[in-house]
Design an enzyme around this catalytic site. Structure first.
Site, PDB file in Angstrom:
ATOM      1  N   ARG A 147       0.856  -1.189   0.000  1.00  0.00           N
ATOM      2  CA  ARG A 147       0.000   0.000   0.000  1.00  0.00           C
ATOM      3  C   ARG A 147       0.886   1.231   0.000  1.00  0.00           C
ATOM      4  O   ARG A 147       1.866   1.282   0.731  1.00  0.00           O
ATOM      5  CB  ARG A 147      -0.873  -0.022   1.260  1.00  0.00           C
ATOM      6  CG  ARG A 147      -1.863   1.103   1.337  1.00  0.00           C
ATOM      7  CD  ARG A 147      -2.581   1.119   2.678  1.00  0.00           C
ATOM      8  NE  ARG A 147      -2.000   2.112   3.551  1.00  0.00           N
ATOM      9  CZ  ARG A 147      -2.596   2.628   4.624  1.00  0.00           C
ATOM     10  NH1 ARG A 147      -3.812   2.237   4.955  1.00  0.00           N
ATOM     11  NH2 ARG A 147      -2.005   3.522   5.370  1.00  0.00           N
ATOM     12  N   TYR A 159      -3.528  11.526   5.716  1.00  0.00           N
ATOM     13  CA  TYR A 159      -3.720  10.213   6.327  1.00  0.00           C
ATOM     14  C   TYR A 159      -2.606   9.263   5.875  1.00  0.00           C
ATOM     15  O   TYR A 159      -2.257   9.219   4.692  1.00  0.00           O
ATOM     16  CB  TYR A 159      -5.095   9.611   5.943  1.00  0.00           C
ATOM     17  CG  TYR A 159      -5.087   8.143   6.233  1.00  0.00           C
ATOM     18  CD1 TYR A 159      -5.201   7.700   7.543  1.00  0.00           C
ATOM     19  CD2 TYR A 159      -4.837   7.211   5.233  1.00  0.00           C
ATOM     20  CE1 TYR A 159      -5.094   6.363   7.840  1.00  0.00           C
ATOM     21  CE2 TYR A 159      -4.737   5.862   5.514  1.00  0.00           C
ATOM     22  CZ  TYR A 159      -4.862   5.448   6.825  1.00  0.00           C
ATOM     23  OH  TYR A 159      -4.731   4.127   7.124  1.00  0.00           O
ATOM     24  N   ASP A 210      -5.194   3.741   0.118  1.00  0.00           N
ATOM     25  CA  ASP A 210      -6.338   4.020   0.999  1.00  0.00           C
ATOM     26  C   ASP A 210      -6.759   5.477   0.851  1.00  0.00           C
ATOM     27  O   ASP A 210      -5.993   6.388   1.173  1.00  0.00           O
ATOM     28  CB  ASP A 210      -5.914   3.734   2.451  1.00  0.00           C
ATOM     29  CG  ASP A 210      -7.098   3.704   3.408  1.00  0.00           C
ATOM     30  OD1 ASP A 210      -8.212   4.092   2.982  1.00  0.00           O
ATOM     31  OD2 ASP A 210      -6.908   3.295   4.566  1.00  0.00           O
ATOM     32  N   GLU A 236      -9.119   1.893  -1.613  1.00  0.00           N
ATOM     33  CA  GLU A 236      -9.840   1.577  -0.377  1.00  0.00           C
ATOM     34  C   GLU A 236     -10.670   2.761   0.121  1.00  0.00           C
ATOM     35  O   GLU A 236     -10.208   3.906   0.059  1.00  0.00           O
ATOM     36  CB  GLU A 236      -8.788   1.194   0.671  1.00  0.00           C
ATOM     37  CG  GLU A 236      -9.363   0.861   2.025  1.00  0.00           C
ATOM     38  CD  GLU A 236      -8.239   0.561   3.020  1.00  0.00           C
ATOM     39  OE1 GLU A 236      -7.149   0.105   2.603  1.00  0.00           O
ATOM     40  OE2 GLU A 236      -8.442   0.813   4.214  1.00  0.00           O
ATOM     41  N   GLU A 262     -13.617  -1.490   6.811  1.00  0.00           N
ATOM     42  CA  GLU A 262     -12.885  -1.572   8.081  1.00  0.00           C
ATOM     43  C   GLU A 262     -13.679  -0.983   9.244  1.00  0.00           C
ATOM     44  O   GLU A 262     -13.424  -1.330  10.390  1.00  0.00           O
ATOM     45  CB  GLU A 262     -11.507  -0.913   7.964  1.00  0.00           C
ATOM     46  CG  GLU A 262     -11.557   0.587   7.753  1.00  0.00           C
ATOM     47  CD  GLU A 262     -10.169   1.202   7.608  1.00  0.00           C
ATOM     48  OE1 GLU A 262      -9.325   0.612   6.936  1.00  0.00           O
ATOM     49  OE2 GLU A 262      -9.957   2.283   8.178  1.00  0.00           O
ATOM     50  N   GLU A 339      -4.147  -7.245   5.548  1.00  0.00           N
ATOM     51  CA  GLU A 339      -3.294  -6.101   5.888  1.00  0.00           C
ATOM     52  C   GLU A 339      -2.381  -6.469   7.061  1.00  0.00           C
ATOM     53  O   GLU A 339      -2.820  -7.106   8.019  1.00  0.00           O
ATOM     54  CB  GLU A 339      -4.173  -4.900   6.276  1.00  0.00           C
ATOM     55  CG  GLU A 339      -3.362  -3.648   6.609  1.00  0.00           C
ATOM     56  CD  GLU A 339      -4.257  -2.459   6.953  1.00  0.00           C
ATOM     57  OE1 GLU A 339      -5.454  -2.666   7.247  1.00  0.00           O
ATOM     58  OE2 GLU A 339      -3.745  -1.326   6.933  1.00  0.00           O
ATOM     59  N   TRP A 402     -12.514  12.060   8.369  1.00  0.00           N
ATOM     60  CA  TRP A 402     -11.082  11.777   8.529  1.00  0.00           C
ATOM     61  C   TRP A 402     -10.716  10.428   7.936  1.00  0.00           C
ATOM     62  O   TRP A 402     -11.323   9.511   7.840  1.00  0.00           O
ATOM     63  CB  TRP A 402     -10.673  11.800  10.007  1.00  0.00           C
ATOM     64  CG  TRP A 402      -9.229  11.427  10.118  1.00  0.00           C
ATOM     65  CD1 TRP A 402      -8.154  12.201   9.787  1.00  0.00           C
ATOM     66  CD2 TRP A 402      -8.701  10.151  10.524  1.00  0.00           C
ATOM     67  NE1 TRP A 402      -6.990  11.491   9.975  1.00  0.00           N
ATOM     68  CE2 TRP A 402      -7.294  10.235  10.416  1.00  0.00           C
ATOM     69  CE3 TRP A 402      -9.283   8.956  10.965  1.00  0.00           C
ATOM     70  CZ2 TRP A 402      -6.463   9.165  10.734  1.00  0.00           C
ATOM     71  CZ3 TRP A 402      -8.470   7.910  11.279  1.00  0.00           C
ATOM     72  CH2 TRP A 402      -7.056   8.009  11.167  1.00  0.00           C
TER      73      TRP A 402
HETATM   74  O1  KDG Z   1      -7.981   3.351  14.005  1.00  0.00           O
HETATM   75  C1  KDG Z   1      -8.090   3.756  12.685  1.00  0.00           C
HETATM   76  C2  KDG Z   1      -7.157   2.932  11.809  1.00  0.00           C
HETATM   77  O2  KDG Z   1      -7.372   1.573  12.047  1.00  0.00           O
HETATM   78  C3  KDG Z   1      -7.335   3.214  10.354  1.00  0.00           C
HETATM   79  O3  KDG Z   1      -7.123   4.569  10.106  1.00  0.00           O
HETATM   80  C4  KDG Z   1      -6.345   2.375   9.554  1.00  0.00           C
HETATM   81  O4  KDG Z   1      -7.439   2.906   7.529  1.00  0.00           O
HETATM   82  C5  KDG Z   1      -6.697   2.196   8.140  1.00  0.00           C
HETATM   83  C6  KDG Z   1      -6.088   1.055   7.442  1.00  0.00           C
HETATM   84  O5  KDG Z   1      -6.458   0.851   6.297  1.00  0.00           O
HETATM   85  O6  KDG Z   1      -5.268   0.362   8.027  1.00  0.00           O
HETATM   86 MG    MG Z   2      -8.146   1.951   5.744  1.00  0.00          MG
END
Ligand code: KDG
Ligand code: MG
Length: 402
Positions: A147, A159, A210, A236, A262, A339, A402
């Site tokens: 990723r 992020y 993501d 994602e 998720e 993952e 977020w």
């Molecule tokens: O607690 C939030 C995370 O688990 C998240 O932001 C992680 O998006 C995520 C990922 O794809 O691992």
């Molecule tokens: Mg994610």
């Protein structure tokens, strides 16, 4: 056999984790992960105050009945806190069953469907050259799926990109960090990132990304279409998934595969997405979606529509979740990828585990149950340390996803 005790252990070896330990009158015990990042104590209380007392005296082998009892018996169904608590009980009970049968969990599920589990790692950089360096490291370590996340020019924080040199950790101690987001800047930039990856590394690795819920459906359609030449394994969470029908719009515009789930905690969160084949990978996890018993149901349903699994596996789900997930992945017929973000060393010490990692492939090991334990004395040395996930605001101050 009867359950005689159920304890909740909250510990912070590098980050906060909540663990449920279920003990039987024969001395066999099982553990389950109950970590809900940023809302840990809500699940700890739900378990301690409302679930643990109900477990005492029950037969731990009646896993399905206990699941139904906790789900239907609360009257208030679903939701992340409830489903994380039920998942912790469920995984602990499967762990006990494996220990009693002296079999690894994957054999109880029906045995291995593959030799090992393909995992994807995280390559992140503040800019494209740094992200490519991290990608190269993953290629060298043998990862087949990677990723990539990268800082966006003129955006303060993004992020998935760590501020320092360490592992990415979104939660901040004691305060809620406010980040700024611009979909326009991101959309203009991100195709250049994928182009750089394919130019440098070719098409031999699976490339994942993501979007982390940031776009509207039509923006996501545009992104998916513009990056088709780079053949992503998945894009994602392109848009928040409460409105499952919104994904139709994305599908009308692109063949870039989509992974979602998720933040889901029940089969009802993904029913339409799966039935209408609006996604390609379902990312629900054991810890947040009701444990082995419920995730199995989701995966079987998904298999009818050629949707494959891609379980969430960040460092904020504990090594207990990782261990149990690997058993699930080794068995599940419609497996896609798992993952694997890795864990701080302190966390790996608190949770001794049987799983192995070799060149991008993992195996849960042959220990009875799920093969992950907790060192309670060591755990007690790391007291709970409150931390919160950030929020994102648009450049004009509007609160965003977020
Ligand atoms: O607690 C939030 C995370 O688990 C998240 O932001 C992680 O998006 C995520 C990922 O794809 O691992
Ligand atoms: Mg994610």
């Amino acid at each position: 056999m009867k359950i005689v005790r159920a304890d909740v252990i909250v510990t912070c070896p590098g980050r906060n984790f909540v663990t449920l330990k279920v003990v039987t009158d024969e001395g066999v015990y099982g553990i389950g992960d109950a970590t809900l990042n940023g809302r840990e104590l809500a699940v700890a209380s739900y378990l301690r105050d409302h679930v643990c007392p109900l477990l005492i005296g029950r037969d731990p082998g009646r896993i399905e009945d206990i699941w139904q009892f906790l789900y239907k018996g609360a009257y208030w169904r679903r939701g992340p806190v409830t489903m994380t608590a039920i998942a912790a009980v469920d995984v602990a009970l499967w762990d006990i069953l494996g220990k009693v049968a002296n079999l690894p969990l994957y054999k109880l599920l029906g045995g291995a469907s593959r030799e090992s589990v393909m995992v994807y790692g995280h390559a992140t950089g503040r800019d494209i050259p740094e992200a490519l360096d991290r990608y190269a490291e993953h290629v060298e370590q043998g990862y087949q799926a990677i990723r990539i996340q990268c800082g966006v020019p003129n955006m303060r924080s993004v992020y998935g990109v760590s501020k320092g040199n360490g592992m990415y950790e979104p939660a901040t101690k004691g305060v809620v960090e406010e980040q700024t987001w611009s979909s326009e800047k991101y959309l203009d930039f991100v195709p250049k990132l994928f182009e750089a990856v394919r130019d440098k590394f070719g098409f031999d690795t699976h490339l994942l990304h993501d979007v982390h819920h940031r776009l509207t459906p039509i923006e996501a359609g545009r992104l998916g279409k513009s990056v088709e030449p780079y053949r992503l394994f998945w894009m994602e969470d392109p848009t928040p998934a409460e409105n499952q029908g919104g994904f139709r719009l994305i599908r009308q515009h692109t063949v870039t595969p989509i992974a979602v789930g998720e933040v889901f905690n029940s089969i009802w969160d993904c029913k339409q997405l799966i039935e209408e084949q609006l996604i390609d990978y379902i990312r629900a996890t054991l810890t947040h979606a009701g444990g082995i018993t419920h995730l199995k149901r989701i995966a079987d349903f998904a298999s009818l529509y050629q949707v494959r699994t891609g379980c969430h596996g960040p460092s904020d789900l504990s090594p207990v979740c990782m261990g149990a997930a690997l058993h699930f992945d080794l068995w599940v017929p419609n497996f896609g990828v798992q993952e694997y973000m890795g864990f701080p060393k302190e966390a790996l010490d608190v949770f001794p585990h049987a799983w192995t990692f070799e060149r991008g492939l993992m195996h849960p090991g042959e220990a009875p149950g799920h093969g992950v334990d907790i060192d309670e004395e060591l755990a007690a040395r790391y007291p709970y340390d409150p931390a919160y996930l950030p929020v994102a605001r648009l450049e004009d101050g509007t609160l965003w996803n977020w």
